[in-house]
Design a protein around this motif. Sequence first.
Motif, mmCIF file in Angstrom:
data_model
loop_
_atom_site.group_PDB
_atom_site.id
_atom_site.type_symbol
_atom_site.label_atom_id
_atom_site.label_comp_id
_atom_site.label_asym_id
_atom_site.label_seq_id
_atom_site.Cartn_x
_atom_site.Cartn_y
_atom_site.Cartn_z
ATOM 1 N N PHE A 1 0.830 -1.199 0.000
ATOM 2 C CA PHE A 1 0.000 0.000 0.000
ATOM 3 C C PHE A 1 0.865 1.249 0.000
ATOM 4 C CE2 PHE A 1 -1.755 3.301 2.900
ATOM 5 C CZ PHE A 1 -2.669 3.849 2.007
ATOM 6 N N THR A 2 0.448 2.262 -0.769
ATOM 7 C CA THR A 2 1.151 3.535 -0.806
ATOM 8 C C THR A 2 0.180 4.677 -0.595
ATOM 9 O OG1 THR A 2 2.763 2.652 -2.389
ATOM 10 C CG2 THR A 2 2.671 5.046 -2.141
ATOM 11 N N LEU A 3 0.474 5.524 0.368
ATOM 12 C CA LEU A 3 -0.272 6.755 0.569
ATOM 13 C C LEU A 3 0.447 7.852 -0.209
ATOM 14 C CD1 LEU A 3 -2.532 8.329 1.985
ATOM 15 C CD2 LEU A 3 -0.973 8.665 3.924
ATOM 16 N N VAL A 4 -0.200 8.378 -1.224
ATOM 17 C CA VAL A 4 0.423 9.349 -2.128
ATOM 18 C C VAL A 4 0.094 10.753 -1.644
ATOM 19 C CG1 VAL A 4 0.559 10.157 -4.514
ATOM 20 C CG2 VAL A 4 0.212 7.721 -4.041
ATOM 21 N N GLU A 5 1.143 11.469 -1.225
ATOM 22 C CA GLU A 5 0.948 12.800 -0.654
ATOM 23 C C GLU A 5 1.795 13.875 -1.326
ATOM 24 O OE1 GLU A 5 0.010 12.584 3.896
ATOM 25 O OE2 GLU A 5 1.821 11.402 3.530
ATOM 26 N N ASP A 6 2.650 13.507 -2.263
ATOM 27 C CA ASP A 6 3.492 14.507 -2.903
ATOM 28 C C ASP A 6 3.654 14.197 -4.384
ATOM 29 O OD1 ASP A 6 5.196 12.356 -2.926
ATOM 30 O OD2 ASP A 6 6.746 13.276 -1.685
ATOM 31 N N LEU A 7 4.297 15.069 -5.112
ATOM 32 C CA LEU A 7 4.440 14.908 -6.554
ATOM 33 C C LEU A 7 5.301 13.714 -6.924
ATOM 34 C CD1 LEU A 7 4.757 18.582 -7.828
ATOM 35 C CD2 LEU A 7 2.806 17.038 -7.972
ATOM 36 N N LYS A 8 6.272 13.396 -6.099
ATOM 37 C CA LYS A 8 7.110 12.226 -6.359
ATOM 38 C C LYS A 8 6.252 10.958 -6.328
ATOM 39 C CE LYS A 8 11.239 9.785 -4.667
ATOM 40 N NZ LYS A 8 10.595 8.499 -4.335
ATOM 41 N N GLY A 9 5.422 10.845 -5.303
ATOM 42 C CA GLY A 9 4.552 9.680 -5.203
ATOM 43 C C GLY A 9 3.528 9.637 -6.320
ATOM 44 N N LEU A 10 3.000 10.804 -6.709
ATOM 45 C CA LEU A 10 2.020 10.855 -7.785
ATOM 46 C C LEU A 10 2.651 10.450 -9.113
ATOM 47 C CD1 LEU A 10 -0.906 11.531 -8.492
ATOM 48 C CD2 LEU A 10 -0.201 13.909 -8.856
ATOM 49 N N THR A 11 3.869 10.888 -9.340
ATOM 50 C CA THR A 11 4.585 10.510 -10.567
ATOM 51 C C THR A 11 4.830 9.011 -10.615
ATOM 52 O OG1 THR A 11 5.674 12.674 -10.657
ATOM 53 C CG2 THR A 11 6.672 10.887 -11.934
ATOM 54 N N GLU A 12 5.224 8.427 -9.490
ATOM 55 C CA GLU A 12 5.456 6.985 -9.437
ATOM 56 C C GLU A 12 4.173 6.216 -9.709
ATOM 57 O OE1 GLU A 12 7.147 6.414 -5.599
ATOM 58 O OE2 GLU A 12 9.156 7.119 -6.188
ATOM 59 N N LEU A 13 3.066 6.694 -9.165
ATOM 60 C CA LEU A 13 1.778 6.046 -9.407
ATOM 61 C C LEU A 13 1.413 6.118 -10.888
ATOM 62 C CD1 LEU A 13 -0.941 4.788 -8.686
ATOM 63 C CD2 LEU A 13 -1.724 7.063 -7.979
ATOM 64 N N VAL A 14 1.576 7.275 -11.495
ATOM 65 C CA VAL A 14 1.260 7.435 -12.918
ATOM 66 C C VAL A 14 2.069 6.454 -13.756
ATOM 67 C CG1 VAL A 14 1.498 8.989 -14.890
ATOM 68 C CG2 VAL A 14 0.500 9.827 -12.754
ATOM 69 N N ASN A 15 3.333 6.305 -13.447
ATOM 70 C CA ASN A 15 4.182 5.372 -14.204
ATOM 71 C C ASN A 15 3.720 3.931 -14.048
ATOM 72 O OD1 ASN A 15 5.834 7.420 -15.201
ATOM 73 N ND2 ASN A 15 7.234 7.318 -13.452
ATOM 74 N N LYS A 16 3.239 3.580 -12.869
ATOM 75 C CA LYS A 16 2.734 2.227 -12.651
ATOM 76 C C LYS A 16 1.426 2.005 -13.404
ATOM 77 C CE LYS A 16 4.981 1.337 -8.209
ATOM 78 N NZ LYS A 16 4.801 0.984 -6.779
ATOM 79 N N LEU A 17 0.568 3.008 -13.425
ATOM 80 C CA LEU A 17 -0.709 2.868 -14.126
ATOM 81 C C LEU A 17 -0.512 2.793 -15.641
ATOM 82 C CD1 LEU A 17 -3.031 5.285 -12.094
ATOM 83 C CD2 LEU A 17 -2.810 2.795 -11.902
#
Length: 391
Positions: free
Chosen positions: A136-152
């Motif tokens: 599980f990842t709680l996305v709270e910053d742009l770094k986390g959001l970028t990583e999520l986008v790459n996974k999707l």
Amino acid sequence: MDGSKGPSDGDAAEDAGDGNKDRTPGGQEAGAGASDAVLAAGSFRITASDGRAPWAAPGAKPKVVYHDPSIPRPQDVYLIRVNNCNSPFDHVWLERSEDGTRPIHPLEKLPVEQFIDRNVPESEPVRPADVDDTPFTLVEDLKGLTELVNKLKDVNEFAVDLEHNQYRSFQGLTCLMQISTRTEDFIIDTLKLRIYIGSYLKELFKDPTKRKVMHGADRDIMWLQRDFRVYVCNLFDTGQASRVLQMERNSLEHLLHHFCGVTANKTYQNADWRSRPLSDEMIKYAREDTHYLLYIYDLMRLRLQRESTCENDLLLEVQKRSNDICLQLYEKELLTDKSYLHIYGLQEHELAAAQLAVVSVRNYSLHFWIAHDYSVFNKPGIVTYDVALLL
């Protein structure tokens, strides 16, 4: 999924607490400085070996608060500029029709048959690992959001849900976005990342090659458009599928129990999702809303295909209904010269024409003040109770 979804949204009225969602919010923009607060926060990751969020007190009992007055207003904390102007919502990211009279949803150009998968897997779908055993990842910053986008970008389907707050709110706001893939769960803090969600996620949600699975998506589709200018193509709504299959109940709670043997904890159905930090219990509740959805989708798709006939294509029917939900375009509720007639208690007072004229002026003045004071985030009936306008 907060408990405010009405019967048309998939969570039937049989579920206590329905009716909490509001369809009157308008578009909002974040003010300058929000990015500094966002970039200062970090994404926190919980793996299968660590089931708890670090901020939760061990053994603490959950305390569910529907509205916590001690929570600072999100528009103050995250510098969200609320647009209460009495003007129509502008779908600025959509193309316009040739005559310029209406916005065109990207789904309009795509045939419904394009989204129907009739391939039958060689083996039965595999039930996912339990929530506590899934990364599980709680996305709270742009770094986390970028990583999520790459996974999707690397997956063909993902499940989505939103948690929303509209209590005593003039427009309401989306507080969380949950996303699950086949192997991971994510929760995006959409308060901290509000101004970035649209630009980072809009192409993924619009991509017709990626299946989005949601349950009772009617209101969620509106909120995605209103808050983030995100438009969805290729949706499978499990709430609509349950209706086409004529299941005993249509709520997500029922589908979780029927297909997965999971008893949903509805304690947090009407929690105040503005609360930060999120408790362990809130995180688990939010994750369960999407964690099993892809598996439920697998099972429902197989059943729809098996029960279809030449005269009654159930898969096609579900896809048409899902498309219809996506094609809805958000419209802001606007003040008119007749709006005062809907003031609570007005009919009981049997006012004369001259008195009604006074009420009309007071009501319009109140809305004018709200529309021009961006710090106000309350409904007119909360700023001053409706009955006060009659005094």
